[in-house]
Motif scaffolding. Structure first.
Motif, short mmCIF file in Angstrom:
data_model
loop_
_atom_site.label_atom_id
_atom_site.label_comp_id
_atom_site.label_asym_id
_atom_site.label_seq_id
_atom_site.Cartn_x
_atom_site.Cartn_y
_atom_site.Cartn_z
N LYS A 178 -10.73 -7.32 -24.61
CA LYS A 178 -10.32 -6.73 -25.89
C LYS A 178 -11.31 -7.05 -27.01
O LYS A 178 -11.51 -6.25 -27.93
N TYR A 179 -11.95 -8.20 -26.93
CA TYR A 179 -12.91 -8.57 -27.98
C TYR A 179 -14.18 -7.72 -27.90
O TYR A 179 -14.79 -7.40 -28.92
N THR A 180 -14.54 -7.35 -26.68
CA THR A 180 -15.69 -6.46 -26.50
C THR A 180 -15.43 -5.13 -27.19
O THR A 180 -16.26 -4.63 -27.96
N TYR A 181 -14.26 -4.57 -26.93
CA TYR A 181 -13.93 -3.28 -27.52
C TYR A 181 -13.79 -3.37 -29.04
O TYR A 181 -14.13 -2.44 -29.77
N GLN A 182 -13.28 -4.51 -29.51
CA GLN A 182 -13.11 -4.66 -30.95
C GLN A 182 -14.46 -4.61 -31.67
O GLN A 182 -14.57 -4.03 -32.76
N GLU A 183 -15.48 -5.21 -31.09
CA GLU A 183 -16.80 -5.17 -31.71
C GLU A 183 -17.35 -3.75 -31.72
O GLU A 183 -17.94 -3.31 -32.72
N LEU A 184 -17.18 -3.02 -30.63
CA LEU A 184 -17.69 -1.65 -30.56
C LEU A 184 -16.92 -0.71 -31.48
O LEU A 184 -17.49 0.23 -32.05
N TYR A 198 -12.19 5.83 -32.03
CA TYR A 198 -10.97 6.17 -31.29
C TYR A 198 -11.24 6.23 -29.78
O TYR A 198 -10.38 5.85 -28.97
N GLU A 199 -12.41 6.75 -29.40
CA GLU A 199 -12.73 6.84 -27.97
C GLU A 199 -12.79 5.45 -27.34
O GLU A 199 -12.30 5.24 -26.22
N TRP A 200 -13.37 4.48 -28.05
CA TRP A 200 -13.40 3.11 -27.52
C TRP A 200 -11.99 2.51 -27.47
O TRP A 200 -11.65 1.77 -26.54
N LEU A 201 -11.17 2.86 -28.46
CA LEU A 201 -9.80 2.37 -28.46
C LEU A 201 -9.02 2.94 -27.28
O LEU A 201 -8.28 2.21 -26.58
N ASP A 202 -9.18 4.22 -27.02
CA ASP A 202 -8.51 4.85 -25.88
C ASP A 202 -9.00 4.26 -24.55
O ASP A 202 -8.21 4.05 -23.63
N LYS A 203 -10.29 3.98 -24.49
CA LYS A 203 -10.85 3.40 -23.26
C LYS A 203 -10.25 2.02 -22.99
O LYS A 203 -9.95 1.67 -21.84
N MET A 204 -10.05 1.26 -24.05
CA MET A 204 -9.45 -0.06 -23.90
C MET A 204 -8.00 0.05 -23.38
O MET A 204 -7.59 -0.68 -22.48
N VAL A 205 -7.26 0.98 -23.95
CA VAL A 205 -5.86 1.16 -23.53
C VAL A 205 -5.77 1.63 -22.08
O VAL A 205 -4.92 1.18 -21.32
N THR A 218 -8.86 -2.17 -38.31
CA THR A 218 -10.27 -1.89 -38.62
C THR A 218 -10.47 -0.41 -38.92
O THR A 218 -11.15 -0.04 -39.89
N ILE A 219 -9.89 0.46 -38.09
CA ILE A 219 -10.01 1.90 -38.33
C ILE A 219 -9.28 2.30 -39.61
O ILE A 219 -9.79 3.10 -40.41
N LEU A 220 -8.09 1.71 -39.82
CA LEU A 220 -7.32 2.01 -41.03
C LEU A 220 -8.10 1.60 -42.28
O LEU A 220 -8.11 2.32 -43.28
N LYS A 221 -8.77 0.45 -42.22
CA LYS A 221 -9.57 -0.01 -43.34
C LYS A 221 -10.71 0.96 -43.62
O LYS A 221 -11.04 1.25 -44.78
N GLY A 228 -10.81 11.15 -48.89
CA GLY A 228 -10.60 12.37 -48.13
C GLY A 228 -10.01 12.15 -46.76
O GLY A 228 -9.67 13.11 -46.05
N GLU A 229 -9.86 10.88 -46.35
CA GLU A 229 -9.32 10.57 -45.03
C GLU A 229 -7.85 10.14 -45.09
O GLU A 229 -7.36 9.53 -44.15
N ILE A 230 -7.16 10.47 -46.17
CA ILE A 230 -5.79 9.98 -46.33
C ILE A 230 -4.85 10.51 -45.25
O ILE A 230 -3.96 9.79 -44.78
N ASP A 231 -5.06 11.76 -44.82
CA ASP A 231 -4.18 12.32 -43.77
C ASP A 231 -4.37 11.55 -42.47
O ASP A 231 -3.38 11.25 -41.76
N ASN A 232 -5.61 11.24 -42.13
CA ASN A 232 -5.85 10.46 -40.92
C ASN A 232 -5.29 9.04 -41.05
O ASN A 232 -4.80 8.47 -40.08
N ALA A 233 -5.38 8.49 -42.26
CA ALA A 233 -4.84 7.15 -42.49
C ALA A 233 -3.32 7.14 -42.28
O ALA A 233 -2.77 6.22 -41.66
N ARG A 234 -2.63 8.17 -42.77
CA ARG A 234 -1.17 8.25 -42.60
C ARG A 234 -0.79 8.43 -41.13
O ARG A 234 0.16 7.80 -40.65
#
Length: 786
Positions: A178-184, A198-205, A218-221, A228-234
């Protein structure tokens, strides 16, 4: 008529308007070899065009339009590779190499560059001996994450390196955690590559790794930083809440933490959705998640942005009523808003409030306030103790930002009048201001007065400022004096100070290579050990390049230069940047060390494959690549000349016809007219069939004349008119080239070509002369010989 013109052309042999290389080619056909004539022209320094009119074919071409260059995948010069001699070290035992790497990785203060270089030096079979923690720590150091203590902003090169490391580990059979994926995920978010994050997150899951909330946060931050990314944030927020509730995200106590709430509130506040912010705060209260001043400042920043200063002031009051104390960031937000709205009274009130808490606004805020330094001092009179010195220092720094050096001296005097004792930071700012104002003598005088009559002793930073200033002003004697005094005080000479000294010696008109070598030797044996940087190496090589222009370097000096080029990679693990390659190649070229120059050039090409920025200095000044080609020709290493020329387009350098001239000359000397033909035709044909990049600006009139001479010399007369016709079509179709004298055939060139054809014994020569004159008469009537 053409027969008469041909006869007259044979008598026209004035050299006043002739380029030396073209002259040499034409005369060599009659008497001497091209190599002999060219070498003589180099010795006599006759390479520059002697023509005084606007038709100079080699010089003054920097204003030509930049062509669209396509990078050819195939190498058109197969079999002409130049091999520089390199020493291969015996490979280390894989396990031993891995153990050494692990020891250094976890115990040494490697930065991102050194970590990358050291990892690349690992034998491929050593990676199997590393652990997951080693992979993750390597990725963290490359990214420059907070936990490694060397925070830096990642670039696309950072991402490419991390991906290469990840692939190397997975190929060795290691399973990422999980730490490997978190860095990527983190590096992609920092580069705003949310799709790949998101692709790395999906790969981890998909690998059945239950993620913590950290990669989602991290992605939310990342989303929260872009309105302009408010919809994705929600959407991500709802996903986080859903996965936390059903256990698909591992969290402490099965609830969302304060940091994640802060990220989402920041996204809504930046978008101006304060009703939603209130709802989230109520939700936090129900879950007993207590806000902190960071979260409240996030809301404050959003309110000021969308509703102005008054809304921010009201929120600041609520923050204090809720039991929180406004901090430095709070006052910066409020002061910025007051400055933008020109609320002078509110600015004064905020400064008074900040002073009561001994909070000093940063210099850029002070600089933006429409108050002079004395007014700010009066308003913030409540500042006490050591914070008073900080206030003066901030005002001095603000004055320096505006280049108001007289105000700096006025503030220093005001401190003395008010018995505020200056500290080393104050004096460092003073000396820096004086030196930037060009008052070195005054800075030296004040240095003597301040520290001879004061128990306060200058620190390494002050000495560094004085040494650098003396070096920049060419005062080498004073620079050495400050260095000596620093050592007498028991202070260590740091790497930046050595860099300043070496840079000064490189710029010095009376530059002495022996002095440079002595300083480098001192640096090499310094205790505690000093690690040079790319700037250190650039200063060393710059000094050698300048000196080599003035005289021939001795064998010891050349060995020193060669050794330190190797040290950059082998001993000090420097990731060479663009300027380092540029100045290294310059030093080796000026020293006429072709083998070493080609080694540096090949290293640069290798680095260019993963980081295109390493060619930036060559793109700005492509003349250094041209000098490398020229040196190769002078030393009759024609394969090297062609290899470097072929890289011209890969590096996306601006067109310089002189480079093509040298390449064609190399083809002639190698007895390879077919390669010369391929080069000329490839540059003029925008076709996928050719593996030479289309760049007609590289074929000037001078290049065309040289090509024709080579084809005549090698009895390839059928090729002449084919290229003349092609060249004419291409140059006349381009408006910029059609109006440029560099790309127009002159009468002198026509006369000389017809003259050499008259002396050519090939049976087709008379026919070609007539055909050429007919073509010239039709397309370039002003160039028809009389």
């Amino acid at each position: 008529m053409h027969a008469r013109q041909a006869r007259q052309a044979a008598t026209i042999w004035s050299t006043k308007h002739t380029h030396p290389i073209v002259t040499n080619i034409l005369q060599a056909y009659q008497r001497r070899s091209l190599s002999e004539l060219y070498s003589q022209s180099i010795k006599n320094k006759q390479v520059k065009d002697t023509r005084q009119d606007a038709r100079s074919p080699l010089d003054n071409i920097t204003d030509l339009p930049r062509p669209k260059i396509q990078i050819s995948k195939a190498d058109p010069l197969v079999g002409l590779k130049y091999s520089a001699n390199r020493e291969d070290k015996p490979p280390k035992n894989a396990k031993q190499a891995a153990e050494e790497y692990i020891e250094g990785l976890h115990r040494s203060n490697w930065n991102s560059e050194e970590t990358w270089v050291r990892f690349n030096q690992l034998p491929s079979n050593a990676i199997a001996h590393l652990r997951n923690i080693d992979l993750n720590y390597t990725l963290a150091k490359i990214r420059g994450s907070e936990k490694t203590g060397s925070r830096s902003t990642p670039t696309s090169a950072t991402l490419n390196r991390m991906l290469a490391i990840y692939e190397a580990f997975t190929k060795s059979g290691m399973a990422p955690d999980k730490y490997t994926y978190q860095e990527l995920i983190a590096v992609n978010v920092e580069l705003l590559n949310f799709k790949y994050a998101y692709e790395w997150l999906d790969k981890m899951v998909k690998q059945n790794i239950v993620p913590t909330i950290r990669p989602y946060r991290t992605i939310l931050k990342g989303y929260s930083m872009i309105p302009g990314e408010i919809d994705n944030a929600r959407q991500l927020w709802h996903e986080i809440k859903s996965k936390v509730s059903n256990g698909r995200i591992a969290t402490e106590g099965s609830k969302i933490d304060l940091s994640t709430y802060t990220c989402y509130i920041a996204a809504e506040a930046k978008a101006g959705n304060f009703a939603r912010v209130v709802d989230i705060l109520q939700e936090m209260d129900q879950l007993n998640v207590k806000p902190d001043i960071t979260l409240r400042n996030t809301i404050l920043e959003g309110l000021v942005k969308h509703r102005g200063f008054d809304a921010g002031k009201q929120e600041a009051t609520l923050i204090e009523e809720s039991g929180y104390e406004l901090n430095g960031f709070s006052y910066v937000v409020l002061l910025n808003a007051a400055i933008q709205e020109k609320r002078a009274d509110e600015i004064s009130k905020l400064l008074v409030a900040a002073a009561s808490k001994n909070i000093i606004p940063p210099s850029h805020i002070i600089d933006a306030i429409s108050l002079d330094a004395m007014e700010v001092l009066q308003i913030m009179d409540a500042v006490e103790g050591e914070h008073k010195v900080r206030l003066y220092n901030t005002l001095i720094e603000a004055a320096m930002r505006g280049n108001d050096f007289n105000n700096v001296l006025h503030l220093i005097g005001h401190m003395r009048q008010n018995k505020v004792k200056a500290n080393l930071i104050t004096y460092a700012l003073l000396f820096d201001a004086l030196n930037k104002a060009g008052r070195l003598d005054q800075a030296k005088s004040m240095f003597s007065k301040i520290f001879k009559s004061n128990s306060l002793k200058p620190d390494a930073h002050i000495y560094s400022i004085m040494i650098d200033a003396c070096g920049r002003h060419g005062d080498i004697r004073s620079m050495v004096w400050f260095k000596t005094e620093m050592q007498k005080q028991g202070l260590h000479i740091t790497e930046p100070i050595y860099n300043s000294i070496l840079s000064a010696l490189a710029r010095w008109r009376q530059s002495n290579i022996q002095a440079v070598m002595m300083v480098v030797n001192e640096l090499e044996h310094a205790k505690p050990a000093i690690k040079p940087t790319s700037r250190t190496f650039s200063a060393i090589f710059a000094a050698f390049a300048i000196q080599a222009k003035q005289r021939k370097l001795g064998s010891i000096e050349l060995q020193f230069l060669q050794r330190w080029y190797r040290y950059a990679h082998e001993r000090y693990f420097i990731e060479k940047d663009s300027y380092f390659y540029y100045i290294s190649i310059s030093a080796f070229v000026q020293s006429r060390c072709l083998t070493d120059a080609m080694t540096a050039f090949k290293d640069m090409i290798d680095g260019f494959k993963s980081n295109r920025h390493v060619a930036a200095s060559f793109v700005k000044k492509p003349v250094q690549v041209l000098e490398l080609i020229k040196l190769s020709v002078e030393l009759q290493e024609y394969g090297a000349a062609l290899e470097v020329w072929n890289r011209w387009f890969e590096l996306r350098l601006a067109p310089m016809p002189k480079a093509t001239e040298l390449a064609l000359f190399a083809c002639d000397q190698m007895g390879q007219p077919d390669i010369a033909r391929n080069i000329a035709n490839g540059l003029l044909q925008n076709s996928a069939a050719t593996n030479i990049a289309f760049c007609p600006q590289m074929v000037s009139e001078s290049v065309l004349a040289l090509y024709i001479a080579i084809m005549i010399k090698h009895e390839r007369l059928k090729e002449v008119m084919l290229l003349v016709q092609l060249w004419t079509d291409v140059t006349k179709a381009d408006a910029a080239m059609a109006s440029n004298p560099l790309y127009q055939i002159s009468e002198t060139t026509v006369s000389r070509i017809t003259g050499i054809l008259r002396q050519c014994k090939h049976p087709e020569a008379p026919r070609l002369a007539g055909e050429l004159l007919s073509f010239i008469d039709k397309h370039y009537p002003e160039a028809t010989p009389e």
